[in-house]
Design a protein around this motif. Structure first.
Motif, PDB file in Angstrom:
ATOM      1  N   LEU A  86      32.622  43.313  33.858  1.00 22.48           N
ATOM      2  CA  LEU A  86      33.314  42.241  33.867  1.00 22.48           C
ATOM      3  C   LEU A  86      34.260  42.208  34.344  1.00 22.48           C
ATOM      4  O   LEU A  86      34.861  40.912  35.169  1.00 22.48           O
ATOM      5  CB  LEU A  86      33.009  41.343  32.237  1.00 22.48           C
ATOM      6  CG  LEU A  86      31.899  40.625  31.362  1.00 22.48           C
ATOM      7  CD1 LEU A  86      32.081  40.629  30.331  1.00 22.48           C
ATOM      8  CD2 LEU A  86      31.988  39.597  32.341  1.00 22.48           C
ATOM      9  N   SER A  87      35.560  42.537  33.407  1.00 21.64           N
ATOM     10  CA  SER A  87      36.452  42.662  34.321  1.00 21.64           C
ATOM     11  C   SER A  87      36.864  42.639  35.619  1.00 21.64           C
ATOM     12  O   SER A  87      37.409  42.152  36.529  1.00 21.64           O
ATOM     13  CB  SER A  87      37.801  43.752  33.432  1.00 21.64           C
ATOM     14  OG  SER A  87      37.210  44.085  32.377  1.00 21.64           O
ATOM     15  N   ILE A  88      36.505  43.812  36.177  1.00 19.59           N
ATOM     16  CA  ILE A  88      36.678  43.509  37.477  1.00 19.59           C
ATOM     17  C   ILE A  88      36.056  42.406  38.505  1.00 19.59           C
ATOM     18  O   ILE A  88      36.654  42.077  39.156  1.00 19.59           O
ATOM     19  CB  ILE A  88      35.355  45.035  38.039  1.00 19.59           C
ATOM     20  CG1 ILE A  88      36.925  46.476  37.487  1.00 19.59           C
ATOM     21  CG2 ILE A  88      35.739  45.111  39.632  1.00 19.59           C
ATOM     22  CD1 ILE A  88      35.859  47.882  38.250  1.00 19.59           C
ATOM     23  N   ALA A 118      36.051  39.539  37.173  1.00 14.64           N
ATOM     24  CA  ALA A 118      36.598  38.349  37.012  1.00 14.64           C
ATOM     25  C   ALA A 118      38.296  38.308  37.848  1.00 14.64           C
ATOM     26  O   ALA A 118      38.517  37.834  38.791  1.00 14.64           O
ATOM     27  CB  ALA A 118      37.096  38.668  35.789  1.00 14.64           C
ATOM     28  N   LEU A 167      33.672  46.708  32.001  1.00 13.74           N
ATOM     29  CA  LEU A 167      34.575  47.195  33.189  1.00 13.74           C
ATOM     30  C   LEU A 167      33.315  45.982  34.020  1.00 13.74           C
ATOM     31  O   LEU A 167      34.571  46.033  34.617  1.00 13.74           O
ATOM     32  CB  LEU A 167      34.060  48.535  33.321  1.00 13.74           C
ATOM     33  CG  LEU A 167      34.651  49.304  35.144  1.00 13.74           C
ATOM     34  CD1 LEU A 167      35.876  48.938  34.406  1.00 13.74           C
ATOM     35  CD2 LEU A 167      33.972  50.567  33.756  1.00 13.74           C
TER      36      LEU A 167
END
Lengths: 311, 329
Positions: free
Chosen positions: A163-165, A167, A161
């Motif tokens: 990492l995605s945000i 990124a 989570l």
């Protein structure tokens, strides 16, 4: 107070952790005065006095009086004559690929770690305790919805989570603190909810209700103060976790961006010089480890002494 | 009882929708989409605006975001995760080809973690407060706080580069196809040794502490006193009476590791360049491969939720005393 000191002195590991963290906090506040290429204060030939905060360039030839910091390097100044030098008297922990002093950068990196740790945990505590208290106090539909929310947060694999945000919103210190804070509140919310469920059955709460106090007042002034020990123990472990999360992100290149010195980002650079410059890996990692361990040891002791619910 | 589990299973649906909704909006509302993204995206930057628009249309990126989400949801009901933006192949296929690496790593490390930590934990409980207990506790505590990526780098530095004992990246050597069967096995073992060390040490530290503490709790029970009063040997008391009861919480912990089993580790897989699920996720994030990100988040979330329900179920199975009647969900 004397008892606390006695308690700490009897435990060598705890003593080390506490003194290390006190030292680190001191460093992160005063680091510009400890490591800087500019003098702390200097006087030019024409009698003007400058400090390291003034924009004026420091010129050694034009100076009559100066107080210099203990370490005479700045974290971000390149020195291309001193690239990848091993640890020596001149550079305690060696230099990196741009000739910057690794020790200086580690000291400045403490700032990033401590700051991110404290702010992120502060955010998750605010969100977690509020939601947990509301959920436990009111019960019913509110409780159901907040529990679903907690479940959603717990089900997300946190590192994915984060990492995605990151990124997608872009890496910066502010974003990292926000993301770590906003993704980390579920466990404290659950703990507080459980505690509130217990506390709200106590007689002093019934008394407060009989006195006609508002729900807000009961929650914030009567119930939550009784959960402080839980919050304290939780936050010590959580700070360790947040510092680890920040350095992991920076290590993956999605955290604090260069040239800002951060321990994780230094390791990220270091992994490209694994053969030539092992000191770029050993020292920043050592500081991450010491900091995380110290918080964990303190949290562990607090838990033992205050003995709230197991985390 | 039955009702409780039916309800729990049913409640997976709103949670899953919530998770997919959040993930979907996070990745779609943030700046930069897979088409206009130059760095690492699927297309080069030398495209005209018409081209970009055309491609956005093909992938349905030109529609309003809520319609995109509803379309995605419609397809997910039929278990269609869509095609990867990266190479146009179905998401499921991409996940499938990465699965063996992650599964191998995780199954091996789970076996190692559970055997070693149950052993250490029981020994610590047996020799409670002895020198062995104290020293091993400190060592385990330190291991627990060691950051994984640092340990990975140190292992690469020492065993990989300096001693040249283990290869430092990939899952197989370049000449893998020319090796005999046994050489192949040895080659893979050599490649996964370092990653597995990094994967297990922290978990061992955590779990053995857990085993030690639960066993110590159980040892305080009255039936242990009875067992001792009967004159049973200390080993029998520990392994037969105490350990079996200490297993209850350990079993439930096992179910919570289900998602981690396929989740893989972004850090370990990217540090050692192992082509597993974690690396796939990391690559997909960097290249804004929406369908793959959505697919992976959905599957891991689903497994986590199933794991939670399964945990409760196992709990009930190994300990019939537990009742869920009247328990808040």
């Amino acid at each position: 107070m004397r008892n606390i000191i006695k308690f700490i002195l009897k435990r060598p590991l705890l003593l080390f952790s506490v003194s290390y963290l006190v030292f680190l906090t001191f460093i992160s506040i005063f680091v510009p005065f400890i490591a800087n290429e500019k003098p702390i204060i200097w006087k030019t030939k024409d009698g003007k006095i400058y400090t390291l905060f003034s924009k004026k360039e420091y010129d050694p030839k034009n100076t009559t009086f100066k107080i210099i910091p203990i370490i005479k390097y700045s974290p971000n100044t390149y020195n291309l004559n001193e690239i990848l030098k091993p640890p020596s008297k001149k550079h305690l922990f060696g230099t990196d690929d741009r000739g910057r002093d690794v020790f200086t950068r580690i000291l400045y990196g403490a700032r990033v770690s401590m700051f991110v740790g404290f702010v992120a945990v502060f955010i998750s505590i605010i969100i977690g305790t509020t939601l947990g208290a509301i959920s436990g106090y009111y019960g019913g539909k509110v409780d159901f919805i907040i529990l679903r929310l907690i479940e959603i947060m717990m089900t997300f694999p946190t590192i994915f989570l984060i990492l995605s945000i990151i990124a997608f919103v872009g890496p910066s210190i502010l974003n990292i603190m926000l993301v770590i804070g906003f993704t980390g509140w579920s466990s404290i919310a659950r703990l507080i909810r459980g505690e509130v469920l217990k506390i709200k059955t106590y007689e002093f709460i019934t008394a407060a209700k009989a006195l006609g106090f508002s729900d807000k007042r009961i929650i914030f002034f009567h119930i939550l103060p009784n959960t402080l020990t839980i919050i304290l123990v939780y936050s010590t472990f959580a700070i360790a976790g947040a510092i680890l999360a920040e350095s992991t992100l920076s290590f993956l290149g999605l955290g604090v961006q260069p040239p800002t010195p951060s321990w994780g980002a230094m390791l990220n650079t270091g992994k490209n010089y694994i053969i030539e410059a092992p000191w770029l890996i050993i020292f920043p990692g050592l500081f991450i480890f010491l900091t995380v361990t110290s918080y964990n040891i303190i949290g562990d002791t607090l838990q033992e002494v205050l003995n709230p619910k197991k985390l | 009882m039955k009702n409780y589990f039916l309800k729990r299973t049913f409640l997976i649906i709103p949670t899953l929708i919530g998770i997919s909704l959040i993930t979907f909006f996070i990745i779609h509302l943030s700046p930069g989409d897979p088409v206009s993204l130059n760095q690492g995206g699927m297309l080069s930057s030398k495209m005209s605006i018409e081209d970009i628009e055309r491609i956005r249309k093909i992938y349905g990126l030109d529609k309003p975001i809520y319609i995109q989400y509803i379309n995605w949801l419609k397809r997910i009901v039929t278990l269609d995760f869509g095609n990867s933006f990266q190479d146009g192949r179905p998401v499921i296929e991409r996940i499938k080809e990465r699965l063996p690496v992650t599964l191998t790593l995780n199954i091996i490390s789970m076996i190692i973690i559970y055997t070693i930590s149950i052993f250490i934990g029981l020994m610590q409980a047996k020799y409670y407060n002895s020198k062995f207990d104290k020293i091993s506790s400190i060592i385990l505590f330190i291991l627990y706080s060691l950051p994984g990526f640092w340990v990975a780098l140190l292992l690469i530095m020492f065993f990989g580069v300096k001693l040249n004992l283990f290869p430092i990246y990939g899952i197989t050597s370049d000449n893998f196809s020319s090796l005999t069967f046994w050489e192949k096995i040895i080659d893979i073992i050599k490649h996964i040794t370092l990653p597995i060390i990094v994967m297990v040490y922290g978990e061992i530290a955590y779990l053995s502490r857990f085993v030690r503490n639960t066993t110590l709790e159980v040892l305080k029970e009255e039936y242990i006193l009875t067992a001792r009063a009967k004159g049973l040997s200390e080993n029998k008391v520990l392994f037969k009476h105490a350990f079996r009861n200490a297993l209850i919480p350990i079993v439930t912990l096992l179910s919570s590791t289900l998602p981690a089993l396929i989740g893989g580790s972004v850090i370990i897989e990217s540090t050692f360049s192992l082509p597993g699920i974690g690396l796939l996720y990391y690559e997909s994030i960097l290249s804004r491969d929406y369908p793959v990100i959505m697919g992976l988040s959905f599957i891991t979330a689903f497994l986590t939720l199933i794991g939670l329900v399964l945990g409760d179920f196992l709990y009930k199975l190994v300990d019939p005393r537990i009742s869920f009647e009247g328990k808040k969900i």
